[in-house]
Design a protein around this motif. Structure first.
Motif, PDB file in Angstrom:
ATOM      1  N   TYR A 175      58.309  70.076 -10.704  1.00  0.00           N
ATOM      2  CA  TYR A 175      58.471  69.664  -9.394  1.00  0.00           C
ATOM      3  C   TYR A 175      59.865  70.239  -8.728  1.00  0.00           C
ATOM      4  O   TYR A 175      60.735  70.738  -9.099  1.00  0.00           O
ATOM      5  N   ALA A 176      59.635  69.939  -7.297  1.00  0.00           N
ATOM      6  CA  ALA A 176      60.940  70.686  -6.301  1.00  0.00           C
ATOM      7  C   ALA A 176      61.144  69.443  -5.370  1.00  0.00           C
ATOM      8  O   ALA A 176      60.041  68.863  -4.848  1.00  0.00           O
ATOM      9  N   LEU A 228      67.483  73.279  -2.924  1.00  0.00           N
ATOM     10  CA  LEU A 228      66.196  72.978  -3.532  1.00  0.00           C
ATOM     11  C   LEU A 228      66.426  72.533  -5.102  1.00  0.00           C
ATOM     12  O   LEU A 228      66.807  73.419  -5.646  1.00  0.00           O
ATOM     13  N   LEU A 229      66.064  71.251  -5.316  1.00  0.00           N
ATOM     14  CA  LEU A 229      66.216  71.263  -6.796  1.00  0.00           C
ATOM     15  C   LEU A 229      64.742  71.490  -7.383  1.00  0.00           C
ATOM     16  O   LEU A 229      63.822  70.872  -7.014  1.00  0.00           O
ATOM     17  N   VAL A 230      64.671  72.068  -8.536  1.00  0.00           N
ATOM     18  CA  VAL A 230      63.474  72.400  -9.336  1.00  0.00           C
ATOM     19  C   VAL A 230      63.420  72.053 -10.591  1.00  0.00           C
ATOM     20  O   VAL A 230      64.628  72.467 -11.322  1.00  0.00           O
ATOM     21  N   SER A 231      62.563  71.199 -11.032  1.00  0.00           N
ATOM     22  CA  SER A 231      62.533  70.726 -12.648  1.00  0.00           C
ATOM     23  C   SER A 231      61.379  71.547 -13.215  1.00  0.00           C
ATOM     24  O   SER A 231      60.283  71.342 -12.529  1.00  0.00           O
ATOM     25  N   PRO A 232      61.471  71.760 -14.470  1.00  0.00           N
ATOM     26  CA  PRO A 232      60.023  71.891 -15.261  1.00  0.00           C
ATOM     27  C   PRO A 232      59.706  70.938 -15.895  1.00  0.00           C
ATOM     28  O   PRO A 232      58.495  70.923 -16.375  1.00  0.00           O
ATOM     29  N   ALA A 233      60.103  69.671 -15.602  1.00  0.00           N
ATOM     30  CA  ALA A 233      59.407  68.312 -15.770  1.00  0.00           C
ATOM     31  C   ALA A 233      59.309  68.320 -17.373  1.00  0.00           C
ATOM     32  O   ALA A 233      58.472  67.635 -17.923  1.00  0.00           O
ATOM     33  N   LEU A 271      60.645  77.188 -13.976  1.00  0.00           N
ATOM     34  CA  LEU A 271      60.851  77.967 -12.633  1.00  0.00           C
ATOM     35  C   LEU A 271      59.772  79.086 -12.294  1.00  0.00           C
ATOM     36  O   LEU A 271      59.258  79.338 -11.382  1.00  0.00           O
ATOM     37  N   ALA A 272      59.487  79.615 -13.504  1.00  0.00           N
ATOM     38  CA  ALA A 272      57.983  80.585 -13.290  1.00  0.00           C
ATOM     39  C   ALA A 272      57.117  79.662 -12.915  1.00  0.00           C
ATOM     40  O   ALA A 272      56.137  80.151 -12.140  1.00  0.00           O
ATOM     41  N   ARG A 273      56.534  78.469 -13.532  1.00  0.00           N
ATOM     42  CA  ARG A 273      55.361  77.747 -12.845  1.00  0.00           C
ATOM     43  C   ARG A 273      55.573  77.402 -11.310  1.00  0.00           C
ATOM     44  O   ARG A 273      54.398  77.242 -10.570  1.00  0.00           O
ATOM     45  N   TYR A 274      56.934  77.216 -11.069  1.00  0.00           N
ATOM     46  CA  TYR A 274      57.126  76.932  -9.458  1.00  0.00           C
ATOM     47  C   TYR A 274      56.917  78.206  -8.649  1.00  0.00           C
ATOM     48  O   TYR A 274      56.094  78.351  -7.520  1.00  0.00           O
TER      49      TYR A 274
END
Length: 372
Positions: A249-250, A257-262, A283-286
């Motif tokens: 999620y971002a 921008l905060l991005v997490s692999p959850a 980050l790659a999935r995002y």
């Protein structure tokens, strides 16, 4: 040993402990003990906090919805919205998430208008609702602390609980603490009638010190990266964006921008830090869903979200020792549900009528984990 006998000692100075303290301090003499040098040092201070009324198991949703008036009346909420995106081959997972999160499908073109960095060649489905809101977790925590102090409650940091002993003859708890460090390190013994275990990832360790059966608490790591605004865009009005199955999620935050692999990797209680490989995979999935590559990570961190076997928080008196009260296992839902959770703890300890229904009370009770 202090001669003062307190009504309640709360172990843990995060949102769980401070919400209970704010509700209890007008009614009982209350002391909060936090082992770290600052309040909310662990999970409470590391959350990408959102208010989402339909997020989490049923009992969590009851607590969250009961907390909404508190959040809204104090101005903790601000508009954000939530968007779900999925690849063309993820139709089934997308449909399931839309139902569980109460999202409405929107055209991919509309999603790209809202979030210009989404890649229309990669996004096959999108959904949205505008009811998800940002939640000011820091102000919430500080206000709980202010309320506690205004009613005579005391909050102590750098206070590590080292022993807990209940004496049946007088119905009192003896709580040994260590404060300070180095040459200034000292020990102290406190006495109280009830203990609230709001120690987060360490709640089972506190129970063991008190000779109380643990609840099987499992801390799980959640990592986060802060990125510069992708492509120089103004991200202020972007919604929180989530991949199907919450695989990433971002969320906009202060122009970044905060991005997490959850991630939800089981770990032992500790001062959490992000795993570089896990973060890179997230980050790659995002990146698969956007047109702007990740070129720089400004900062990364991790927090611990703690769960019991059924994923529902544990709140209420221990069935074997009612003067030992659990407020633990909040998972990723503790910020948004904290006002109602604190009021519930206070009601259960003072004999007041809880505001939630009996079925939810039973679902939250520690007795369910003991076969009682």
């Amino acid at each position: 040993m202090s001669d003062q006998i307190l009504d309640v000692i709360i172990i843990g100075g995060g949102l769980a402990g401070l919400s209970a303290a704010a509700a209890l301090s007008p009614l009982r003499s209350t002391l909060v003990l936090e082992s770290e040098s600052a309040l909310g040092y662990h999970s409470s201070g590391r959350s990408a906090a959102m208010f989402e009324a339909h997020y989490g198991p049923g009992p969590v949703q009851v607590l969250t919805q009961a907390s909404e008036a508190h959040h809204r009346s104090n101005g903790y909420l601000s508009p954000r919205g939530m968007m779900l995106v999925a690849g063309p081959d993820q139709a089934e997972e997308f449909a399931a998430d839309c139902v569980s999160l109460s999202l409405t499908e929107i055209p991919v073109e509309q999603a790209v208008q809202m979030v210009p960095v989404l890649n229309p060649a990669a996004v096959g489905f999108a959904a949205y609702h505008d009811t998800a809101e940002d939640l000011d977790a820091d102000r919430l925590l500080q206000d709980f602390a202010k309320v506690t102090r205004s009613h005579g409650g005391v909050i102590r940091t750098d206070a590590q609980v080292t022993a807990l002993q209940y004496t049946a003859a007088d119905g009192m708890w003896q709580v040994d603490i260590t404060t300070g460090s180095g040459a200034a390190r000292s020990t102290e013994t406190l006495r109280c009638r009830s203990v609230v275990n709001a120690a987060g990832a360490w709640a089972d360790e506190i129970a063991t010190l008190a000779n109380i059966a643990p609840i099987g608490l499992q801390p799980k790591r959640r990592s986060m990266a802060r990125l510069p605004a992708p492509g120089g865009h103004d991200v202020t009005t972007w919604p929180m964006i989530m991949g199907v199955g919450e695989c990433w999620y971002a969320k906009p935050d202060a122009g970044k921008l905060l991005v997490s692999p959850a991630d939800a990797d089981p770990v032992a209680p500790h001062d959490a830090y992000a795993d570089d490989m896990v973060l890179a995979e997230g980050l790659a999935r995002y990146e698969e869903m956007v047109s702007e590559p990740v070129t720089r990570v400004e900062h990364n961190w991790a927090g611990l979200r703690s769960f019991v076997s059924d994923g529902v928080p544990v709140m209420g008196p221990d069935p074997d020792q009612p003067s030992f009260v659990w407020c633990a296992g909040q998972g990723g839902y503790g910020v948004q549900s904290s006002p109602a959770a604190g009021r519930l703890i206070a009601a259960l300890m003072t004999g007041a009528a809880p505001e939630i229904d009996a079925a939810t009370l039973a679902a939250l009770s520690p007795a369910r984990l003991r076969g009682a």
